[in-house]
Enzyme design. Structure first.
Site, mmCIF file in Angstrom:
data_model
loop_
_atom_site.group_PDB
_atom_site.id
_atom_site.type_symbol
_atom_site.label_atom_id
_atom_site.label_comp_id
_atom_site.label_asym_id
_atom_site.label_seq_id
_atom_site.Cartn_x
_atom_site.Cartn_y
_atom_site.Cartn_z
ATOM 1 N N CYS A 79 7.730 5.511 15.932
ATOM 2 C CA CYS A 79 6.522 4.993 15.383
ATOM 3 C C CYS A 79 5.663 4.112 16.392
ATOM 4 O O CYS A 79 6.262 3.282 16.724
ATOM 5 C CB CYS A 79 6.682 4.283 14.266
ATOM 6 N N CYS A 85 3.751 -2.941 12.312
ATOM 7 C CA CYS A 85 3.501 -2.984 10.824
ATOM 8 C C CYS A 85 4.462 -3.588 10.158
ATOM 9 O O CYS A 85 4.073 -4.085 9.064
ATOM 10 C CB CYS A 85 3.556 -1.342 10.784
ATOM 11 N N CYS A 88 8.783 -0.487 7.955
ATOM 12 C CA CYS A 88 10.445 -0.166 8.560
ATOM 13 C C CYS A 88 10.933 -1.231 9.144
ATOM 14 O O CYS A 88 10.276 -2.181 9.846
ATOM 15 C CB CYS A 88 10.348 1.143 9.227
ATOM 16 N N CYS A 168 2.277 8.046 9.347
ATOM 17 C CA CYS A 168 3.377 7.455 9.131
ATOM 18 C C CYS A 168 4.729 8.218 9.183
ATOM 19 O O CYS A 168 4.512 9.205 8.286
ATOM 20 C CB CYS A 168 3.140 6.545 7.727
ATOM 21 N N GLN A 292 10.354 7.735 -8.544
ATOM 22 C CA GLN A 292 11.102 7.472 -7.356
ATOM 23 C C GLN A 292 10.472 7.876 -6.194
ATOM 24 O O GLN A 292 9.984 9.060 -6.165
ATOM 25 C CB GLN A 292 12.498 8.008 -7.331
ATOM 26 N N TYR A 321 16.385 -0.719 -18.996
ATOM 27 C CA TYR A 321 15.292 -0.491 -18.001
ATOM 28 C C TYR A 321 14.828 0.876 -17.592
ATOM 29 O O TYR A 321 15.115 1.566 -16.675
ATOM 30 C CB TYR A 321 15.776 -1.315 -16.716
ATOM 31 N N ASP A 342 12.438 -0.355 -22.398
ATOM 32 C CA ASP A 342 11.864 -1.019 -21.240
ATOM 33 C C ASP A 342 10.736 -1.999 -21.894
ATOM 34 O O ASP A 342 10.315 -1.824 -22.910
ATOM 35 C CB ASP A 342 11.009 0.168 -20.445
ATOM 36 N N ASP A 390 19.687 -0.204 -14.531
ATOM 37 C CA ASP A 390 18.772 -0.013 -13.322
ATOM 38 C C ASP A 390 17.691 -0.850 -13.269
ATOM 39 O O ASP A 390 16.386 -0.800 -13.563
ATOM 40 C CB ASP A 390 18.225 1.725 -13.234
ATOM 41 N N CYS A 417 19.169 -1.949 -6.801
ATOM 42 C CA CYS A 417 18.584 -2.025 -5.364
ATOM 43 C C CYS A 417 18.627 -3.284 -4.510
ATOM 44 O O CYS A 417 17.867 -3.408 -3.621
ATOM 45 C CB CYS A 417 17.041 -1.413 -5.697
#
Length: 459
Positions: A79, A85, A88, A168, A292, A321, A342, A390, A417
């Protein structure tokens, strides 16, 4: 000598450093005179000369001045705006090595936050992507103006400077094309672009989402005010240039906030939603629906969840969740009953619709917190066999952890996550639960993020 050992580093001081590992945000971590030093862009095994940019009581941030010894896994980022940026963090690391380092980040978190015997832990190799590029199905680009030109991109690292991004490399080709096209339409029609500084102008953000399996495209213009000049012409131009667009929406957000979306959404053209499929399930995605971002890896992740749940068709399953119900619906064919909760009412409405659309009658969804609803069900005599969780990056609520230890489901499948909060939560559950294994999954190649599926079994 002892005094020198712990001598405090000073701002702008230059010193040599050997990088030992990657930190949770993808930065290199080394030690200088017993002080931990974080260096963005440095890789494990590298010998670097760095300059201290911030000195905190417990750690130092530094930047690379030069690399004396390079890692054999260092590659040239593809990139052109990678360094500015900040979207990433790991493009400069060979992909197969990214997967190894992500597993290592999980191990480090467990070592730091638990007393579990690491030599007895089954931490599996990270599941990666065959093609770790152009995977994101949704792009949210801020718009701005410079010298009369409309720009679209992301704010640079720790700044409010807009970095214009033409293509991108982690966005799907269709969202890249869509954002570029909308930018040209705004330019052609001279639509007022919102300015952070003057607080004038209309359009703040362009969002494009593609159904990767269906090819359908949705455009959302996020505006500072409800009045959008030349609405019809905008819609006409977008449709002419992008025939695959099925939905053009406007979302109004006049607040001074880091949140992208406001409360009010208006249809400018086409449907209110686009269709997407995951495996055998189909979903309607409206402008604000959470879905997702990497559907290809999501299928792998959800199959891992199904595997970890070990369902036989007899189990009562809780999908905590639950969002729009994706995970629960994914395992529904092997469960006796699914119950999800939720805190977002719209998500629960969507979950109910999704279950109905797939003819899944043994699923029910309620709005509220898992830590409130689970004890209520337990008092009514309903206890789950399997709980799938989750949670957001902050991990599990303390009350929910206590609830799980009281309700004692036979199995807990924890989708995480954030390895740090996963480790802290597992540590609380460890007295009653055996951690059978942890499977890292790479949902966001080229970034420092890592997801994990953990199977916990009641001892």
């Amino acid at each position: 000598m002892q005094k020198d050992e712990t001598a405090k580093l000073e701002l702008s001081q230059t010193f040599p450093l050997t990088i030992k590992r990657l930190g949770i945000n993808g930065e290199g971590v080394g030690y200088f005179k017993r002080q931990v030093v974080f260096v963005p862009g440095a890789l494990p095994g590298e010998e670097v000369v760095v300059e201290a940019t911030k000195v905190h009581p417990k750690f130092v941030e530094a930047k690379i001045k030069n690399i004396r010894k390079k890692s054999e896994f260092r590659v040239q980022p593809i990139c052109p705006v990678y360094e500015e940026c900040g979207g990433c963090q790991l493009q400069h690391l060979d992909y197969s090595q990214q997967l190894k380092e992500k597993r290592d980040i999980v191990i480090q978190s467990l070592e730091r936050h638990t007393n579990l015997p690491m030599d007895q832990m089954d931490i599996r190799e990270t599941m990666g992507m065959e093609n770790p590029w152009n995977y994101r199905n949704k792009g949210q680009f801020q718009v701005g103006q410079k010298d009369g030109k409309v720009l679209a991109g992301l704010y640079g690292i720790n700044s409010h400077n807009l970095v214009h991004i033409d293509q991108c490399v982690v966005q799907h080709s269709k969202t890249n094309k869509a954002i570029g096209t909308v930018r040209k339409v705004l330019q052609k029609l001279q639509i007022p672009i919102y300015s952070e500084k003057s607080k004038k102008g209309i359009v703040r953000t362009v969002v494009a989402r593609v159904g990767i399996q269906t090819g359908e495209l949705q455009i959302v213009l996020i505006t500072a005010k409800k009045e959008l000049p030349q609405k019809e012409q905008i819609v006409e131009e977008i449709k002419k240039r992008l025939p695959e667009v099925k939905s053009i929406m406007q979302n109004v957000n006049g607040e001074k906030t880091s949140l992208i979306f406001g409360e009010e959404t208006v249809n400018l053209g086409g449907n209110d939603f686009i269709q997407e499929t995951l495996g055998d399930l189909s979903f309607e995605l409206s402008a604000r629906t959470f879905f997702q971002l990497n559907p290809e890896q999501t299928v792998k992740l959800y199959n891992e969840v199904k595997e970890a749940a070990q369902l036989t068709g007899m189990e009562k399953v809780v999908d905590a969740y639950c969002g729009v119900g994706t995970i629960g619906l994914w395992v529904a064919d092997q469960a006796a009953e699914i119950r999800g909760m939720d805190v977002i009412p719209e998500s629960i409405e969507d979950a109910k619709k999704n279950a109905a659309r797939h003819g899944i009658k043994h699923a029910q969804y309620v709005t509220g917190k898992a830590e409130v609803i689970l004890p209520k069900w337990a008092n009514e005599g309903w206890t789950p066999d399997v709980v799938i969780i989750d949670p957001p990056r902050t991990g599990l609520d303390q009350q929910l952890l206590e609830t799980l230890l009281k309700v004692k489901p036979k199995r807990i499948v924890y989708v995480s996550c954030n390895p740090s909060t996963l480790a802290k939560d597992i540590s609380v559950l460890a007295p009653l639960y055996k951690i059978e294994y942890i499977q890292p999954v790479d949902m966001f190649p080229q970034t420092s993020h890592v997801e994990c599926v953990s199977r916990l079994v009641l001892k």
